[in-house]
Each structure stands twice: as structure tokens, then as C-alpha cells.
Write a protein that holds these residues in place. Structure first.
Motif, PDB file in Angstrom:
ATOM      1  N   ARG A 161     -59.700  51.467  78.548  1.00 50.84           N
ATOM      2  CA  ARG A 161     -60.777  50.466  78.524  1.00 50.84           C
ATOM      3  C   ARG A 161     -60.782  49.635  79.807  1.00 50.84           C
ATOM      4  NH1 ARG A 161     -62.825  48.937  73.239  1.00 50.84           N
ATOM      5  NH2 ARG A 161     -61.737  50.114  71.617  1.00 50.84           N
ATOM      6  N   TRP A 162     -59.616  49.508  80.447  1.00 54.50           N
ATOM      7  CA  TRP A 162     -59.437  48.498  81.480  1.00 54.50           C
ATOM      8  C   TRP A 162     -59.516  49.050  82.893  1.00 54.50           C
ATOM      9  CZ3 TRP A 162     -59.460  43.924  79.027  1.00 54.50           C
ATOM     10  CH2 TRP A 162     -59.133  43.944  77.674  1.00 54.50           C
ATOM     11  N   ARG A 163     -59.643  50.369  83.044  1.00 51.17           N
ATOM     12  CA  ARG A 163     -59.842  51.003  84.349  1.00 51.17           C
ATOM     13  C   ARG A 163     -58.801  50.562  85.367  1.00 51.17           C
ATOM     14  NH1 ARG A 163     -63.264  55.348  83.752  1.00 51.17           N
ATOM     15  NH2 ARG A 163     -64.975  54.787  82.372  1.00 51.17           N
ATOM     16  N   GLY A 164     -57.543  50.456  84.922  1.00 52.78           N
ATOM     17  CA  GLY A 164     -56.474  50.045  85.824  1.00 52.78           C
ATOM     18  C   GLY A 164     -55.947  51.199  86.644  1.00 52.78           C
ATOM     19  N   ASN A 165     -55.100  50.879  87.612  1.00 54.65           N
ATOM     20  CA  ASN A 165     -54.447  51.883  88.440  1.00 54.65           C
ATOM     21  C   ASN A 165     -52.975  52.072  88.071  1.00 54.65           C
ATOM     22  OD1 ASN A 165     -56.320  50.514  91.134  1.00 54.65           O
ATOM     23  ND2 ASN A 165     -56.725  52.500  90.181  1.00 54.65           N
ATOM     24  N   LEU A 166     -52.226  50.975  88.024  1.00 53.36           N
ATOM     25  CA  LEU A 166     -50.785  51.044  87.765  1.00 53.36           C
ATOM     26  C   LEU A 166     -50.463  50.226  86.515  1.00 53.36           C
ATOM     27  CD1 LEU A 166     -49.440  50.486  91.402  1.00 53.36           C
ATOM     28  CD2 LEU A 166     -50.039  52.663  90.291  1.00 53.36           C
ATOM     29  N   TRP A 167     -49.938  50.910  85.492  1.00 53.93           N
ATOM     30  CA  TRP A 167     -49.541  50.242  84.256  1.00 53.93           C
ATOM     31  C   TRP A 167     -48.025  50.075  84.230  1.00 53.93           C
ATOM     32  CZ3 TRP A 167     -52.329  48.138  80.284  1.00 53.93           C
ATOM     33  CH2 TRP A 167     -53.713  48.367  80.288  1.00 53.93           C
ATOM     34  N   LEU A 168     -47.576  48.847  83.968  1.00 53.39           N
ATOM     35  CA  LEU A 168     -46.150  48.520  84.007  1.00 53.39           C
ATOM     36  C   LEU A 168     -45.590  48.288  82.611  1.00 53.39           C
ATOM     37  CD1 LEU A 168     -46.091  45.937  86.950  1.00 53.39           C
ATOM     38  CD2 LEU A 168     -46.004  48.448  87.065  1.00 53.39           C
ATOM     39  N   ASP A 169     -44.428  48.859  82.363  1.00 56.39           N
ATOM     40  CA  ASP A 169     -43.610  48.517  81.197  1.00 56.39           C
ATOM     41  C   ASP A 169     -42.523  47.543  81.638  1.00 56.39           C
ATOM     42  OD1 ASP A 169     -44.767  49.973  79.122  1.00 56.39           O
ATOM     43  OD2 ASP A 169     -43.605  51.778  79.563  1.00 56.39           O
ATOM     44  N   GLY A 170     -42.096  46.691  80.716  1.00 57.47           N
ATOM     45  CA  GLY A 170     -40.913  45.877  80.966  1.00 57.47           C
ATOM     46  C   GLY A 170     -41.166  44.411  81.222  1.00 57.47           C
ATOM     47  N   ALA A 171     -42.414  44.009  81.437  1.00 57.52           N
ATOM     48  CA  ALA A 171     -42.718  42.592  81.650  1.00 57.52           C
ATOM     49  C   ALA A 171     -42.987  41.911  80.315  1.00 57.52           C
ATOM     50  CB  ALA A 171     -43.920  42.434  82.565  1.00 57.52           C
ATOM     51  N   ALA A 172     -42.805  40.602  80.265  1.00 50.37           N
ATOM     52  CA  ALA A 172     -43.224  39.846  79.095  1.00 50.37           C
ATOM     53  C   ALA A 172     -44.752  39.823  79.047  1.00 50.37           C
ATOM     54  CB  ALA A 172     -42.671  38.424  79.162  1.00 50.37           C
ATOM     55  N   PRO A 173     -45.344  39.723  77.858  1.00 49.91           N
ATOM     56  CA  PRO A 173     -46.796  39.660  77.776  1.00 49.91           C
ATOM     57  C   PRO A 173     -47.363  38.532  78.629  1.00 49.91           C
ATOM     58  CG  PRO A 173     -45.861  39.977  75.599  1.00 49.91           C
ATOM     59  CD  PRO A 173     -44.708  39.702  76.522  1.00 49.91           C
ATOM     60  N   TRP A 174     -48.359  38.887  79.443  1.00 49.50           N
ATOM     61  CA  TRP A 174     -49.114  37.947  80.278  1.00 49.50           C
ATOM     62  C   TRP A 174     -48.302  37.346  81.424  1.00 49.50           C
ATOM     63  CZ3 TRP A 174     -53.644  39.304  78.725  1.00 49.50           C
ATOM     64  CH2 TRP A 174     -53.836  39.640  77.381  1.00 49.50           C
ATOM     65  N   ALA A 175     -47.091  37.826  81.649  1.00 53.33           N
ATOM     66  CA  ALA A 175     -46.276  37.311  82.754  1.00 53.33           C
ATOM     67  C   ALA A 175     -46.927  37.593  84.099  1.00 53.33           C
ATOM     68  CB  ALA A 175     -44.878  37.932  82.709  1.00 53.33           C
ATOM     69  N   GLU A 176     -47.748  38.638  84.176  1.00 47.68           N
ATOM     70  CA  GLU A 176     -48.350  39.020  85.455  1.00 47.68           C
ATOM     71  C   GLU A 176     -49.218  37.917  86.050  1.00 47.68           C
ATOM     72  OE1 GLU A 176     -50.895  40.897  82.137  1.00 47.68           O
ATOM     73  OE2 GLU A 176     -48.783  40.420  82.541  1.00 47.68           O
ATOM     74  N   PHE A 177     -49.728  37.016  85.226  1.00 48.68           N
ATOM     75  CA  PHE A 177     -50.546  35.924  85.758  1.00 48.68           C
ATOM     76  C   PHE A 177     -49.703  34.915  86.545  1.00 48.68           C
ATOM     77  CE2 PHE A 177     -53.757  36.530  82.063  1.00 48.68           C
ATOM     78  CZ  PHE A 177     -54.347  37.574  82.749  1.00 48.68           C
ATOM     79  N   ASP A 178     -48.402  34.938  86.331  1.00 48.59           N
ATOM     80  CA  ASP A 178     -47.505  34.047  87.077  1.00 48.59           C
ATOM     81  C   ASP A 178     -47.040  34.673  88.389  1.00 48.59           C
ATOM     82  OD1 ASP A 178     -47.612  32.139  85.037  1.00 48.59           O
ATOM     83  OD2 ASP A 178     -45.963  33.097  83.945  1.00 48.59           O
ATOM     84  N   TRP A 179     -47.487  35.873  88.677  1.00 44.27           N
ATOM     85  CA  TRP A 179     -47.027  36.588  89.863  1.00 44.27           C
ATOM     86  C   TRP A 179     -47.947  36.404  91.065  1.00 44.27           C
ATOM     87  CZ3 TRP A 179     -46.141  42.030  87.242  1.00 44.27           C
ATOM     88  CH2 TRP A 179     -45.140  41.901  86.255  1.00 44.27           C
ATOM     89  N   ILE A 180     -49.031  35.664  90.913  1.00 38.47           N
ATOM     90  CA  ILE A 180     -49.978  35.509  92.021  1.00 38.47           C
ATOM     91  C   ILE A 180     -49.241  34.973  93.251  1.00 38.47           C
ATOM     92  CG2 ILE A 180     -52.137  34.455  92.790  1.00 38.47           C
ATOM     93  CD1 ILE A 180     -52.426  36.369  90.392  1.00 38.47           C
ATOM     94  N   GLY A 181     -49.419  35.661  94.391  1.00 44.08           N
ATOM     95  CA  GLY A 181     -48.762  35.276  95.629  1.00 44.08           C
ATOM     96  C   GLY A 181     -47.392  35.904  95.830  1.00 44.08           C
ATOM     97  N   ARG A 182     -46.873  36.571  94.795  1.00 43.30           N
ATOM     98  CA  ARG A 182     -45.568  37.207  94.906  1.00 43.30           C
ATOM     99  C   ARG A 182     -45.718  38.683  95.281  1.00 43.30           C
ATOM    100  NH1 ARG A 182     -41.362  35.693  90.267  1.00 43.30           N
ATOM    101  NH2 ARG A 182     -40.039  36.663  91.866  1.00 43.30           N
TER     102      ARG A 182
END
Length: 248
Positions: A159-180
Motif C-alpha cells: 500500500r505504501w510504495r516504499g523502497n526499503l523496509w526495516l525490521d528491528g526498530a520500535a514502532p514509529w521510531a523512524e520519525f526521530d531519525w530526521i537528520g541522522r
């Protein structure tokens, strides 16, 4: 924080099919190779040279049946095979004008007659992503699982047309990665911004029919309609499913 790369997807023709890869070589400053290499401009498109925003193209947000297309790209010949549960299969070279009429005949029934109709293939010298910079879309399997649980609906990653799907992160943690920066396999990417979603995510990618109000669910739970993040490749290299990823 570390984990594994669960899935790699590309979409050779924007809005017209997805393809799962075992591995890919990312290049600095570029989109995932062949991702959104072509787009289908509709008859009302107002195009500038190079990259153009999504309003100019046929896509799942306006033609939900397109979401059920799958694709296979032969890179050596720039030939794409598209499959759809109602339309069957077609193989074409988007760069060959002789193949355009066949493609338009094949895809026309998937586009609502009330919308501007598909007219031609275009390229931009870079992926025609929804971001105005060359991006790779990174998404979290844990966030998808969390949203699925909240909705009581098993949401497909497609549904989301993504490129790279990651296992192992906490839910929604990716929003805290901006700039990293994140290392995936041999490549390093910088997380740039969130991805704000459209109605295409409400469509079942197996049937092409709308069946899940993802946008309302995101808004109700979090006060936004964001899912996943855009990244830029700052150091190229091979990435493969099962590779370790880590924040740097």
C-alpha cells in the motif's frame, strides 16, 4: 539501534506496478536504481523539463485499480512486464513510441473515465518520486504492524510504495531519525523528512479496491497522516535483504 533489511521494492513505472528485489546497488545522490524511472503523464499534465510533481501523472490516488499492478523490469533491454488481475499481462518498452498505443489500450480500463486519461510516458533523468529531491523511501515493519493492529486490518506493505523496509526498530521510531544517518549493508543514507500519505494507501494492492481508511486511522491515533521517511543516499553500495542496518 540495529536490525535487518526485510524487503527491497522498486516501481519502474510510477503508479504502475511494484517489484521486489533481492539486492540492489545504491548510488550516492540518486534514487533507488530504476525506481519511478518512467511516469505516465495524463492528458491534462502541465510538465516542466525534468522532475515534475505527482499531480501530472496517472496514479493510485486517482485511479485505485492501478494499485493492483505488479511489474518485472528487464534492465538490459529497458523492458517492463505489467500484470493486473483484470487486465492480464503486457510487455513493453516505455521508451519505444510504437509500444505506447498498446499500453494505453491496456491501461485505459483501469482509469476512471471522469479523470484525465493517461497520454504518454515521460522520464526525468532521475526517479520521478513524490519528493523534489532524489529520495529513497524507508519504512518500518514495526510501524506497519502497529497501525494494522490499531485498525484491526492486516495492511500490506505494498500500500505504501516504499523502497526499503526495516525490521528491528520500535514502532514509529523512524520519525526521530530526521537528520541522522543510517547504514544499510554497504550504503549510508541520511534521513531527510517524513512522508505524508495520500488516498492510494487506502487501496488493497491485491484487488485495486479501497478497503481501509489508513489516513483517518493515522489522524485519529497521531494527529498526522505520515508514514515512513525519505532519505538521500550519501555513500553508495550494495544492499540486500537480510543485511544489517544501524544508525550512525
Amino acid at each position: 539501534m540495529t536490525g535487518r533489511l526485510a524487503q527491497i521494492c522498486r516501481h519502474p513505472i510510477k503508479g504502475h506496478g511494484r517489484e521486489t528485489l533481492a539486492s540492489v546497488r545504491l548510488l550516492a545522490g540518486e534514487c533507488l536504481p530504476w525506481d519511478r524511472h518512467w511516469a505516465v503523464a495524463h492528458e491534462a499534465a502541465q510538465l516542466e523539463p525534468g522532475w515534475n510533481p505527482c499531480v501530472n501523472f496517472a496514479r493510485g490516488a486517482k485511479a485505485p485499480d492501478l494499485m493492483a499492478i505488479t511489474s518485472v523490469l528487464d534492465e538490459a533491454t529497458a523492458t517492463v512486464t505489467l500484470r493486473h488481475p483484470a487486465q492480464g499481462e503486457i510487455t513493453l518498452r516505455p521508451d519505444d513510441p510504437a509500444d505506447l498505443p498498446r499500453f494505453l489500450d491496456w491501461v485505459r480500463p483501469l482509469n476512471p473515465q471522469s479523470r484525465a486519461q493517461p497520454a504518454r510516458f515521460v522520464t526525468a533523468g532521475r526517479g520521478m518520486t513524490d519528493s523534489d529531491f532524489p529520495s529513497v523511501a524507508i519504512l518500518s515493519a514495526a510501524s506497519l504492524a502497529d497501525l494494522s493492529a490499531r485498525m484491526g486490518h492486516d495492511l500490506s506493505p505494498h500500500r505504501w510504495r516504499g523502497n526499503l523496509w526495516l525490521d528491528g526498530a520500535a514502532p514509529w521510531a523512524e520519525f526521530d531519525w530526521i537528520g541522522r544517518e543510517i547504514r544499510i549493508g554497504q550504503a549510508v543514507l541520511r534521513i531527510e523528512e517524513r512522508i505524508t500519505r495520500c488516498t492510494a494507501t487506502q487501496v488493497n494492492p491485491d484487488s485495486g479496491k479501497t478497503d481501509a481508511d489508513t489516513l483517518s486511522a493515522l489522524e485519529a491515533a497521531f494527529g498526522h497522516q505520515d508514514f515512513g521517511v525519505y532519505a538521500t543516499v550519501i555513500a553508495g553500495g550494495m544492499v540486500a535483504t537480510g543485511d544489517e542496518w544501524s544508525l550512525t
